[in-house]
Design a protein around this motif. Structure first.
Motif, PDB file in Angstrom:
ATOM      1  N   THR B 109       0.833  -1.208   0.000  1.00 20.30           N
ATOM      2  CA  THR B 109       0.000   0.000   0.000  1.00 20.30           C
ATOM      3  C   THR B 109       0.862   1.251   0.000  1.00 20.30           C
ATOM      4  OG1 THR B 109      -1.519  -1.257   1.365  1.00 20.30           O
ATOM      5  CG2 THR B 109      -1.973   1.072   1.114  1.00 20.30           C
ATOM      6  N   GLY B 121      -3.485   8.329  -4.633  1.00 14.88           N
ATOM      7  CA  GLY B 121      -3.105   7.677  -3.377  1.00 14.88           C
ATOM      8  C   GLY B 121      -3.080   8.653  -2.224  1.00 14.88           C
ATOM      9  N   LEU B 125      -6.507   7.636  -0.773  1.00 11.72           N
ATOM     10  CA  LEU B 125      -6.173   6.420  -0.032  1.00 11.72           C
ATOM     11  C   LEU B 125      -5.591   6.720   1.344  1.00 11.72           C
ATOM     12  CD1 LEU B 125      -6.447   3.478  -0.496  1.00 11.72           C
ATOM     13  CD2 LEU B 125      -4.155   3.405  -1.451  1.00 11.72           C
TER      14      LEU B 125
END
Lengths: 309, 309
Positions: B109, B121, B125
Motif C-alpha cells: 500500500t 493515493g 487512499l
C-alpha cells in the motif's frame, strides 16, 4: 511577533482543552453508572463523604464492586434517591475485588462483593469491614439453545466442568462437543458456582474459553454451538437456555423454597459501622420496596433474603 | 507624534518579551510534566511488578516457564500458581502472525501511495487509511466477534475464537500504523533517486525494488516494529476474539489462546491491591512494558542506521 502570539494562544488553548477533557473524565468517572459487564476498574478517587444532618437525610453515597449485584443496587439507589432527593448515590461496577479494596481504602462507602472479604483481603483488612448480607442472588448453568439437554444432575455438571465428559451425547443430548466457557479464576461468580454447583471440584483450564463479563459470556454461549457456562439469574435472557439442576429450575422461588442450591449472598461491605445516609440506604435494601424491585430483576432481597438465613 | 511611536515600539517589544517568557514557561512545564509522568509510571510499575518475586517470593523461573495460572488458589490445594508462559506465548504468537499478515500489505500500500499513484493515493487512499486509526478497538473486536469468529467456526473449524481470529483482527488494527510510517519514509526519499535510476535505464519496478526500498528500509522497519509494539499492547479487541484459554498452549492457529493484556484486564477488577493475585498482574504489566521498551530502543538503533545518505 504575530507568530509568537499565535504560538502562545495555541499552547494556551491546548492546555485549556486538556483541562476540560481531564476534568470531564473525572466527573464522568465518578457519576457514570457503569454498564453491566464493564470490567474496568474505576479510579481510586476519594469521593466518599457522608455528611450527617439532623432532620432530613442528605449527602452522597458511593458504591462500587460486583457487576453481578450492580443492576439491583443501581435500581434500589434510584428508588432511594426518589424518596430522599437530597441524597446522591453513585453505583459503579469494577468487580468484587475492586469493591473490596476501595471500601477498605475508604475510597467508596459501600463495597459490593460476591465473596466474603476474607477470601480476597488479608485478615487484618477484612476485620475492619462490616458485612451487610442484604441481598442474595442465584446463578444458573446456561447452555447454547441448540443443546438438547434441559436438566443435569450435579454429578453430570461436575463431570462436564472437570473435563470427564466432553460430548453432550454422554449426558443425554445429541452428538456435539461440549465447549466450556469459564470465568477468570478471580471471578466471584466462578467462586460461587464452583462451591455451590460443583461442590468445590477443580475445573479444567485447557480447552476451555474464558470470558470475564456477563455480557460476553451471554454472547459467547449464544453463538458457540455446544457451549456451557454460568451466569447470574439477573443477566439471563432468551438467547441462551438455563439448565435445571437435579430437575429443579433456577428461579427465585425455588431458591427461597430451598430447592435450588446455586445461590449466594451479595455482600455490601462498609468500613466500620455505617453512618448516615449509608446506614439508611442499607436499611432500605432490606425493605419490601427493594424486595419488589429485586423480584423483577431476579434477585432475592428484603424478607425473602431474611428467610434464607 | 514621535513620542507616541516610541511608546508603541516600547509596548510591542515589551509584550513580545512577555510572550516569549510565557511561551517558554508553558512549554518547559509541559516537557517536565511528561518526563515526570513517564518516570513515575516506570518506577511504579517496576515496584509493583517486582513485588511478586520480592514480597510474595514466587520464583521468576516459575513465572516465565510454568503455564498454570491460579494465584488465588489456597496453598491447601497446591496454590498459588503463577505461571505466565501461556500469556507471554499467546501475545508473541498473535502479534507475530498479525505482523506477517500486515507488513507485506502495508509495504504494498505504501509503495502504491508514494510511487504508483501519488495523486490519487495521497488524496484518497491515505486519508482513508488514517481513518482506520480512529476506529475504536472495541468496534474491531465486536465486528470480529460477530462476523469473523462465526465465519471461522463454520468454514474453517474449531471454536472460531482462535489465534487466527485474533491475528486477523490485530493485523487490521496495526495496518494503518505500519502503512503511515512506511509512506512517510518513502516520501522522505529525494526525487533524485528516481531520476538517477530512470536515467540509468531502470524500469519503474527495478527502481522501486532495487533503489527505493533499500533506501527506505530503516524507516519501513521502524513501522513494522511500531506495529509489533502496538499489537502486543492491544487488549480489548484481541480479548474478544481469542477465547482466553488459560493453562493450555495453543498447538494450532485454530486453538484459542490467552494474552498478557487480556489476563490483566480480566483479573484486575476481581483482585485486591497488595495481594499476590494483584501483584502477579503487575509483573505481567512490567514484562509488557520491558518488551515495548526494547522495541523502542530497537527503533532508535535502526532509525540511526541509514542506508541512504
Amino acid at each position: 511577533m504575530l507568530n509568537s502570539k499565535r504560538l502562545v494562544l495555541v499552547l494556551l488553548s491546548v492546555l485549556l482543552i486538556a483541562m476540560v477533557i481531564l476534568s470531564g473524565c473525572g466527573s464522568s468517572q465518578s457519576r457514570q453508572p457503569t454498564a453491566p459487564g464493564n470490567g474496568s476498574s474505576s479510579s481510586e478517587q476519594n469521593s466518599g463523604q457522608s455528611s450527617t444532618s439532623e432532620d432530613t437525610l442528605s449527602g452522597t453515597i458511593t458504591a462500587a464492586g460486583s457487576t453481578a449485584m450492580q443492576p439491583l443496587v443501581e435500581k434500589a439507589a434510584a428508588r432511594f434517591m426518589e424518596l430522599h432527593p437530597n441524597v446522591t448515590i453513585t453505583v459503579q461496577g469494577g468487580g468484587s475485588g475492586t469493591g473490596l479494596s476501595q471500601v477498605a481504602n475508604g475510597a467508596v462507602d459501600i463495597g459490593n462483593s460476591d465473596v466474603f472479604a476474607e477470601e480476597k483481603l488479608g485478615a487484618d483488612q477484612a476485620k475492619e469491614l462490616v458485612d451487610h448480607q442484604v441481598i442474595a442472588q442465584g446463578f444458573a448453568a446456561i447452555v447454547n439453545k441448540d443443546v438438547q439437554v434441559d436438566s443435569l444432575t450435579k454429578q453430570q455438571l461436575i463431570d462436564i466442568f472437570t473435563g470427564k465428559v466432553t460430548n453432550w451425547k454422554d449426558v443425554g443430548g445429541q452428538d456435539l462437543k461440549i465447549v466450556v466457557v469459564n470465568r477468570p479464576t478471580s471471578s466471584g461468580t466462578r467462586v460461587t458456582f464452583i462451591a455451590k454447583a460443583l461442590d468445590g471440584a477443580q475445573v479444567i483450564e485447557g480447552n476451555t474459553l474464558t470470558e470475564d463479563s456477563n455480557g460476553t459470556v451471554l454472547a459467547t454461549v449464544a453463538q458457540q454451538p455446544g457451549a456451557i457456562s454460568y451466569l447470574g439469574l439477573a443477566y439471563l435472557d432468551e438467547s441462551v437456555k438455563a439448565l435445571k439442576i437435579d430437575g429443579v429450575e433456577p428461579t427465585v422461588e425455588n431458591i427461597v423454597a430451598g430447592t435450588y442450591p446455586v445461590w449466594s449472598f451479595g455482600h455490601m461491605y462498609t468500613k466500620g459501622e455505617p453512618k448516615e445516609p449509608v446506614k439508611s440506604f442499607l436499611d432500605f435494601m432490606t425493605s419490601d420496596d427493594v424486595a419488589q424491585i429485586a423480584k423483577k430483576l431476579n434477585y432475592i432481597a428484603g424478607s425473602d433474603a431474611a428467610k434464607l438465613k | 507624534m514621535c513620542n507616541e511611536r516610541q511608546v508603541d515600539k516600547l509596548k510591542s517589544s515589551n509584550s513580545k518579551r512577555i510572550n516569549e517568557l510565557l511561551g517558554k514557561t508553558v512549554t518547559t512545564i509541559c516537557g517536565l510534566l511528561v518526563i515526570a509522568i513517564v518516570i513515575m509510571i516506570v518506577i511504579f510499575i517496576t515496584y509493583k511488578g517486582l513485588s511478586t518475586f520480592l514480597v510474595n517470593h514466587i520464583s521468576p523461573i516459575e513465572f516465565f516457564i510454568s503455564s498454570s495460572w491460579n494465584p488465588e488458589l489456597p496453598p491447601s490445594d497446591g496454590g498459588p500458581k503463577v505461571g505466565a508462559f501461556v500469556f507471554i506465548y499467546g501475545s508473541v504468537l498473535v502479534s507475530t502472525l498479525a505482523l506477517i499478515i500486515s507488513a507485506p500489505l502495508s509495504a504494498g500500500t505504501a509503495i502504491f501511495i508514494t510511487e504508483i499513484a501519488p495523486k490519487w493515493g495521497q488524496k484518497v487512499l491515505q486519508p482513508i487509511i488514517e481513518l482506520f486509526v480512529g476506529i475504536p478497538s472495541v468496534v474491531y473486536g465486536w465486528v470480529g466477534l460477530s462476523v469473523l469468529v462465526p465465519f471461522i467456526r463454520n468454514n474453517i473449524g474449531g471454536y472460531g475464537m482462535s489465534v487466527l481470529a485474533g491475528s486477523i483482527v490485530l493485523s487490521i488494527m496495526i495496518f494503518p500504523t505500519i502503512t503511515s510510517v512506511m509512506v512517510d519514509s518513502l516520501k522522505a526519499l529525494p526525487f533524485d533517486l528516481n531520476e538517477a535510476s530512470y536515467a540509468l535505464g531502470a524500469t519503474r519496478w527495478q527502481t522501486i525494488a532495487r533503489v527505493l526500498l533499500p533506501a527506505a528500509l530503516p524507516g519501513m522497519l521502524t513501522g513494522i516494529i511500531l506495529g509489533l509494539a502496538r499489537g502486543l499492547g492491544e487488549a480489548l479487541a484481541v480479548q474478544m476474539v481469542i477465547g482466553n484459554t488459560p493453562g493450555k498452549i495453543p498447538t494450532s492457529i485454530l486453538d484459542p489462546a490467552h494474552t498478557m493484556t487480556s489476563i490483566i484486564t480480566m483479573d484486575m477488577g476481581n483482585t485486591v491491591m497488595g495481594t499476590l493475585a494483584n501483584n502477579a498482574l503487575w509483573s505481567i504489566a512490567l514484562l509488557l512494558m520491558i518488551i515495548s521498551l526494547i522495541f523502542i530502543i530497537l527503533i532508535r538503533v535502526i532509525g540511526k542506521r541509514r542506508v541512504y545518505r
